[in-house]
Design a protein around this motif. Structure first.
Motif, short mmCIF file in Angstrom:
data_model
loop_
_atom_site.label_atom_id
_atom_site.label_comp_id
_atom_site.label_asym_id
_atom_site.label_seq_id
_atom_site.Cartn_x
_atom_site.Cartn_y
_atom_site.Cartn_z
N UNK A 204 13.90 -62.51 36.38
CA UNK A 204 13.19 -63.59 35.68
C UNK A 204 12.30 -64.43 36.59
N UNK A 205 12.67 -64.57 37.86
CA UNK A 205 11.85 -65.36 38.77
C UNK A 205 10.52 -64.65 39.05
N UNK A 206 10.60 -63.35 39.36
CA UNK A 206 9.37 -62.58 39.58
C UNK A 206 8.55 -62.51 38.30
N UNK A 207 9.22 -62.38 37.15
CA UNK A 207 8.51 -62.35 35.87
C UNK A 207 7.77 -63.67 35.64
N UNK A 208 8.40 -64.78 36.01
CA UNK A 208 7.75 -66.08 35.83
C UNK A 208 6.51 -66.18 36.71
N UNK A 209 6.59 -65.66 37.93
CA UNK A 209 5.41 -65.68 38.81
C UNK A 209 4.29 -64.83 38.23
N UNK A 210 4.62 -63.64 37.72
CA UNK A 210 3.60 -62.77 37.16
C UNK A 210 3.03 -63.35 35.87
N UNK A 211 3.86 -64.00 35.07
CA UNK A 211 3.36 -64.67 33.88
C UNK A 211 2.37 -65.77 34.25
N UNK A 212 2.65 -66.48 35.35
CA UNK A 212 1.71 -67.49 35.82
C UNK A 212 0.36 -66.90 36.17
N UNK A 213 0.36 -65.71 36.78
CA UNK A 213 -0.90 -65.02 37.09
C UNK A 213 -1.63 -64.66 35.80
N UNK A 214 -0.90 -64.17 34.80
CA UNK A 214 -1.49 -63.83 33.51
C UNK A 214 -2.11 -65.08 32.86
N UNK A 215 -1.38 -66.18 32.84
CA UNK A 215 -1.88 -67.40 32.20
C UNK A 215 -3.09 -67.95 32.94
N UNK A 216 -3.11 -67.81 34.25
CA UNK A 216 -4.29 -68.27 35.01
C UNK A 216 -5.52 -67.46 34.62
N UNK A 217 -5.36 -66.14 34.51
CA UNK A 217 -6.50 -65.30 34.13
C UNK A 217 -6.92 -65.52 32.68
N UNK A 218 -5.94 -65.86 31.81
CA UNK A 218 -6.24 -66.05 30.39
C UNK A 218 -6.73 -67.47 30.09
N UNK A 219 -6.85 -68.31 31.08
CA UNK A 219 -7.25 -69.70 30.85
C UNK A 219 -8.70 -69.76 30.36
N UNK A 220 -9.07 -70.85 29.67
CA UNK A 220 -10.45 -70.99 29.17
C UNK A 220 -11.51 -70.92 30.26
N UNK A 221 -11.14 -71.37 31.47
CA UNK A 221 -12.12 -71.35 32.57
C UNK A 221 -12.39 -69.93 33.05
N UNK A 222 -11.41 -69.04 32.88
CA UNK A 222 -11.52 -67.71 33.46
C UNK A 222 -11.91 -66.62 32.46
N UNK A 223 -11.63 -66.82 31.19
CA UNK A 223 -11.82 -65.69 30.26
C UNK A 223 -12.26 -66.14 28.88
N UNK A 224 -12.80 -65.16 28.15
CA UNK A 224 -13.15 -65.32 26.75
C UNK A 224 -11.95 -64.91 25.89
N UNK A 225 -11.76 -65.62 24.77
CA UNK A 225 -10.76 -65.22 23.78
C UNK A 225 -11.49 -64.51 22.66
N UNK A 226 -10.99 -63.34 22.25
CA UNK A 226 -11.68 -62.53 21.25
C UNK A 226 -11.05 -62.70 19.87
#
Length: 522
Positions: A454-476
């Motif tokens: 779960x700790x590694x999963x939380x870190x990887x989820x943080x990377x996903x959320x950073x990339x999915x942020x409004x500043x970084x990506x478009x929502x389709x």
């Protein structure tokens, strides 16, 4: 006197002859098959046995493993400077062996700095084995042979060409079109058989935030402990496979080439562009001394790979795609996927739709057309956006010019996603070289790290959320007529009706390519 044939008929005749020659060339390749492939001539070798206290890395890792028996330590390397420094530091500390395999090694600033680091290690008596895929090695024979000439360095090429350059290499590519299509996409850097860096980065400026025009957002994992034994086995399997051929059996070298390479590497190390990387290596040494335990230790971490001769096996039970699909289909409530090249195919589309039918949240981050460095892949992906959105899959596309959030030298310049990862149910995850496309599934060999933590999963989820942020990506999303629309979520929110930040020429190219029967090659 007979009349000469009309021009159109003469052109048609020439075209028919050319096509017949191409067909004969390809047929000869199919009939001769492996006889056209350079045969392996290298002596078998294996990882040098680890010792309790032979090297500095031995002593450091042994002490950590004693405190975490049966576990593996993991650190995320999402920043380009950190990823460069990590490779440099473990290379400096290596005293026994360095084993590396890569799909791409560019002849640029980063390529030369790392080649110099390997040479310096070899000068200290470290055995260096370097396995490179040959598809991107064209015109790099001099660089490779210069390193290979060192008595402690050996370089082998995966599925190499007999013809090293020029028109004959192109002829061989046509003749062996089906066999040369299988490439080694693996990426790993192993020091003293104790510490491994595995992930998505090749060796080149754009993978370490060193280019002014475009850089890849990427992710590696540094691993120590039990799982590194698996990385060692993967490397030995590839190194000793029939697909790996010593560069010395394919090209010629002189000692003068090595001297020239070292002079060029020294000159590049003096460039202003190299200084942030050299300074980061020094800072990383300080951080390593100041921190007793920078790794997260876990009991369920594994380094996995396709078999090296994947292209000659019909049995897919030990292919990486089989293992990853099993993980994905077992997700119960959440699946967050990151893939720069995303072409799910009908089978993948059906699988993701079935997950949504089971009320599993499914999110996918991939490149927008403007951020994608391979237009053909975007052409293959375009077909699937509407059915994915209709099924309830959340789609995000990385912006080409997102807001800089890393400390990379050119973080605010153009960006292209290169991270290949997923996280499931807030505990299971994968980081590696595997794209969610047919090429990774069935043509290339791939590798990566899987975990249940779960700790590694939380870190990887943080990377996903950073990339999915409004500043970084478009929502389709879809409009009332099921047409794809892109939402700019930064104020003021705005819907866009065409591929964002892309030219008409680029959109036309992607659309035309999408009509061609190329999906199996993407």
């Amino acid at each position: 006197m007979t009349e000469s044939l009309p021009l159109w008929r003469r052109l048609l005749r020439v075209l028919a002859i050319v096509l017949a020659l191409l067909v004969l060339l390809v047929l000869s390749g199919l009939l001769l098959a492996d006889r056209l492939t350079p045969q392996a001539r290298g002596e078998r070798s294996g990882v040098l046995p680890v010792q309790a206290a032979q090297t500095r890395i031995d002593r450091e890792v042994s002490a950590l493993q004693a405190a975490h028996p049966g576990q593996s330590g993991v650190a995320f390397l999402s920043d380009g400077l950190d990823a460069f420094a990590a490779r440099s530091v473990i290379t400096e500390r290596a005293e026994r062996s360095l084993d590396l395999q890569y799909y791409i090694w560019h002849d640029d600033l980063i390529g030369h700095l790392m080649a110099r680091a390997l040479h310096d290690a070899a000068e200290r008596g470290v055995r260096v084995r370097l396995l490179l895929d040959d598809m991107n090695a064209q015109d790099k024979d001099a660089l490779m042979m210069a390193l290979d000439s060192h008595p402690n360095i050996e370089i082998r090429l995966y599925n190499p060409f007999r013809n090293r350059s020029g028109i004959w290499r192109m002829v061989e590519m046509v003749q062996r079109v089906f066999s040369v299509n299988h490439r080694m996409h693996n990426k790993s850097w192993i020091a003293d058989g104790r510490v491994a860096i595995v992930g998505g980065r090749n060796i080149g400026e754009e993978y370490f935030s060193a280019r002014a025009d475009v850089n890849f957002r990427d992710l590696d994992l540094l691993v120590a402990g039990e799982a590194v034994d698996e990385a060692n086995q993967v490397f030995d399997d590839y190194w000793n496979s029939d697909a790996a051929v010593p560069i010395s059996a394919l090209a010629y070298h002189t000692r003068a080439q090595l001297r020239l390479l070292m002079r060029e590497s020294d000159n590049r190390a003096r460039l202003d562009a190299a200084q942030p990387y050299l300074e980061e290596v020094a800072a990383s040494r300080q951080r390593a001394r100041a921190s007793e335990e920078p790794l997260h230790w876990s009991g369920d971490v594994h380094i996995v790979s396709d078999p090296p001769m994947k292209h000659r096996r019909d049995d897919r039970h030990d292919w990486l795609v089989t293992r990853l699909v099993d993980m994905l289909t077992a997700a119960r409530h959440k699946a967050l996927l990151i893939s720069p090249y995303f072409v799910p195919g009908d089978e993948g589309l059906q699988g993701l739709a079935q997950m949504r039918a089971r009320d599993v949240q499914v999110g996918v981050i991939t490149n927008s057309l403007a951020a994608n460095d391979v237009v053909a892949v975007h052409g293959g992906y375009m077909h699937y956006r509407v059915p994915l959105l209709q099924a309830g899959v959340q789609l995000y596309e990385l912006k080409a010019h997102g807001q800089a959030t890393s400390s990379g030298l050119f973080g605010s310049s153009g960006a292209s996603l290169h991270t290949k990862a997923f996280v499931l149910d807030d505990r299971h995850g994968f980081v590696g070289s595997f794209n969610l496309d047919p090429r990774s599934a069935y043509l290339n060999t791939e590798m990566g790290v899987i975990f249940d933590d779960p700790v590694l999963a939380r870190q990887l989820t943080g990377e996903y959320l950073r990339l999915a942020s409004p500043e970084q990506s478009w929502w389709l999303g879809l409009d009332g007529r099921d047409r794809v629309r892109w939402l700019q979520r930064t104020p003021p929110p705005t819907w866009i009706g065409t591929e964002p930040d892309s030219s008409l020429r680029l959109r036309t190219s992607a659309r035309v390519i999408s009509w061609l029967p190329l999906e199996s090659q993407l």
